[in-house]
Scaffold this motif. Structure first.
Motif, PDB file in Angstrom:
ATOM      1  N   ILE A  69       0.830  -1.199   0.000  1.00 24.38           N
ATOM      2  CA  ILE A  69       0.000   0.000   0.000  1.00 24.38           C
ATOM      3  C   ILE A  69       0.868   1.253   0.000  1.00 24.38           C
ATOM      4  CG2 ILE A  69      -1.648   1.338   1.376  1.00 24.38           C
ATOM      5  CD1 ILE A  69      -2.815  -1.318   2.350  1.00 24.38           C
ATOM      6  N   LEU A  70       1.909   1.250   0.822  1.00 26.95           N
ATOM      7  CA  LEU A  70       2.787   2.415   0.910  1.00 26.95           C
ATOM      8  C   LEU A  70       3.545   2.672  -0.392  1.00 26.95           C
ATOM      9  CD1 LEU A  70       4.296   2.030   4.501  1.00 26.95           C
ATOM     10  CD2 LEU A  70       2.690   3.771   3.709  1.00 26.95           C
ATOM     11  N   SER A  71       3.908   1.596  -1.077  1.00 24.81           N
ATOM     12  CA  SER A  71       4.683   1.759  -2.318  1.00 24.81           C
ATOM     13  C   SER A  71       3.801   2.009  -3.532  1.00 24.81           C
ATOM     14  CB  SER A  71       5.540   0.507  -2.562  1.00 24.81           C
ATOM     15  OG  SER A  71       4.728  -0.631  -2.743  1.00 24.81           O
ATOM     16  N   HIS A 210      13.879  -3.172  -5.323  1.00 21.88           N
ATOM     17  CA  HIS A 210      13.272  -1.941  -4.810  1.00 21.88           C
ATOM     18  C   HIS A 210      13.778  -0.728  -5.596  1.00 21.88           C
ATOM     19  CE1 HIS A 210      11.354   0.747  -1.970  1.00 21.88           C
ATOM     20  NE2 HIS A 210      12.487   1.412  -1.857  1.00 21.88           N
ATOM     21  N   LEU A 211      15.026  -0.790  -6.040  1.00 23.77           N
ATOM     22  CA  LEU A 211      15.586   0.295  -6.854  1.00 23.77           C
ATOM     23  C   LEU A 211      15.108   0.230  -8.301  1.00 23.77           C
ATOM     24  CD1 LEU A 211      19.274   0.270  -5.555  1.00 23.77           C
ATOM     25  CD2 LEU A 211      17.455   1.882  -4.940  1.00 23.77           C
ATOM     26  N   ILE A 212      14.918  -0.996  -8.797  1.00 21.51           N
ATOM     27  CA  ILE A 212      14.552  -1.179 -10.204  1.00 21.51           C
ATOM     28  C   ILE A 212      13.050  -1.034 -10.413  1.00 21.51           C
ATOM     29  CG2 ILE A 212      14.567  -2.800 -12.136  1.00 21.51           C
ATOM     30  CD1 ILE A 212      17.093  -4.043 -10.946  1.00 21.51           C
ATOM     31  N   ALA A 213      12.269  -1.741  -9.600  1.00 27.13           N
ATOM     32  CA  ALA A 213      10.807  -1.747  -9.753  1.00 27.13           C
ATOM     33  C   ALA A 213      10.163  -1.734  -8.367  1.00 27.13           C
ATOM     34  CB  ALA A 213      10.360  -2.972 -10.551  1.00 27.13           C
ATOM     35  N   PRO A 214      10.127  -0.573  -7.712  1.00 24.71           N
ATOM     36  CA  PRO A 214       9.643  -0.508  -6.321  1.00 24.71           C
ATOM     37  C   PRO A 214       8.216  -0.996  -6.133  1.00 24.71           C
ATOM     38  CG  PRO A 214       9.834   1.690  -7.294  1.00 24.71           C
ATOM     39  CD  PRO A 214      10.516   0.751  -8.230  1.00 24.71           C
ATOM     40  N   GLN A 215       7.381  -0.928  -7.168  1.00 24.51           N
ATOM     41  CA  GLN A 215       5.998  -1.368  -7.011  1.00 24.51           C
ATOM     42  C   GLN A 215       5.858  -2.895  -7.024  1.00 24.51           C
ATOM     43  OE1 GLN A 215       3.795   0.724 -10.092  1.00 24.51           O
ATOM     44  NE2 GLN A 215       3.330   2.389  -8.685  1.00 24.51           N
ATOM     45  N   PHE A 216       6.893  -3.570  -7.491  1.00 17.60           N
ATOM     46  CA  PHE A 216       6.827  -5.032  -7.598  1.00 17.60           C
ATOM     47  C   PHE A 216       8.019  -5.695  -6.907  1.00 17.60           C
ATOM     48  CE2 PHE A 216       4.650  -3.255 -11.274  1.00 17.60           C
ATOM     49  CZ  PHE A 216       3.432  -3.922 -11.236  1.00 17.60           C
ATOM     50  N   ASP A 217       8.718  -4.960  -6.021  1.00 15.23           N
ATOM     51  CA  ASP A 217       9.953  -5.487  -5.446  1.00 15.23           C
ATOM     52  C   ASP A 217       9.740  -6.749  -4.626  1.00 15.23           C
ATOM     53  OD1 ASP A 217       8.517  -4.106  -3.571  1.00 15.23           O
ATOM     54  OD2 ASP A 217      10.201  -2.975  -2.746  1.00 15.23           O
TER      55      ASP A 217
END
Length: 251
Positions: A69-71, A210-217
């Motif tokens: 939710i936060l990301s 988290h650096l590459i795809a924060p929504q799917f990390d």
């Protein structure tokens, strides 16, 4: 109904309640308070936090939901991440049920108790089963899982308004205890090397994704890390568990 009200089962149910006075239960309660602080920081109201605990129960899945939710993760990705994190309870339940089921045990009761399967109660119960007669194990696990579930659900309601008054350092320590508790519980309850490999790969890949795809990390690190762990496990030729189920550590 005799299985629920007999004197023997009342005894073993009360024995199961003793889990509330153990170190694993204390760590879980502390982690739950940290989770409440995390939820408050995310702006989630108390009724929703309580409902999350009741319907999801497992702490890691709740943390994954809030982190998603936060990301700003989509509902679909959040659903998949929470679902995949909870799939591990299927083999855990499959390992637990044969250890306590009898021919007279109602199916509905086993289905109800399966909701209480989580790391703390699962490891604690399997460790104690060797000292408990089979006819008392269902009642014992009901005491263990049910007491942890009810106590921590009440704790969420009680702690929600209090946590906001905690000093930032104290809240930070409790919040840090949450992932530490989760990692140590999984590490100490692991039965073979594949779990260790999965945790190591997840810890390495999590910050990268988290650096590459924060929504799917979380989703990516879980799928790819778990797949790599399985591949390494197979390539190394491991076929025997490193621990016997009766030797689990209740932490």
């Amino acid at each position: 109904m005799q299985i629920l009200i007999s004197q023997s089962n009342r005894h073993w149910f009360c024995v199961g309640l003793r889990v509330l006075f153990t170190l694993p239960a204390l760590l879980l309660a502390s982690a739950i308070i940290g989770f409440v602080g995390f939820a408050i920081e995310a702006g989630i109201p108390m009724p929703e936090v309580f409902a999350m605990n009741v319907f999801i129960w497992a702490l890691p899945a709740k943390l994954i939901m809030i982190a998603s939710i936060l990301s700003g993760t989509s509902i679909t990705a959040t659903f998949l991440a929470v679902t995949l994190s909870s799939i591990r309870f299927m083999p855990m339940t499959a390992a637990l049920i044969p250890e306590m089921r009898q021919k007279s045990t109602p199916t509905w009761l086993l289905l109800l108790l399966s909701h209480f399967v989580a790391i703390t109660g699962w490891v604690y119960s399997l460790e104690k089963f060797k000292d408990i007669p089979r006819e008392g194990r269902v009642a014992f696990f009901a005491g263990v899982g049910g007491s942890l579930f009810v106590f921590n659900s009440v704790l969420i309601v009680a702690a929600y308004g209090i946590v906001e008054t905690f000093p930032p350092a104290a809240l930070g320590a409790l919040f840090l205890l949450t992932p530490v508790y989760f990692l140590l519980s999984l590490w100490r309850s692991a039965r073979d090397c594949s779990t260790y490999f999965a945790m190591v790969f997840g810890l390495i890949l999590g910050p990268i994704f988290h650096l590459i795809a924060p929504q799917f990390d979380i989703l990516l690190s879980g799928i790819i890390g778990g797949s790599l762990a399985t591949l390494v496990y197979v390539l190394l030729g491991h076929h025997q568990p490193t621990k016997d189920i009766d030797e689990g550590d209740a932490s």
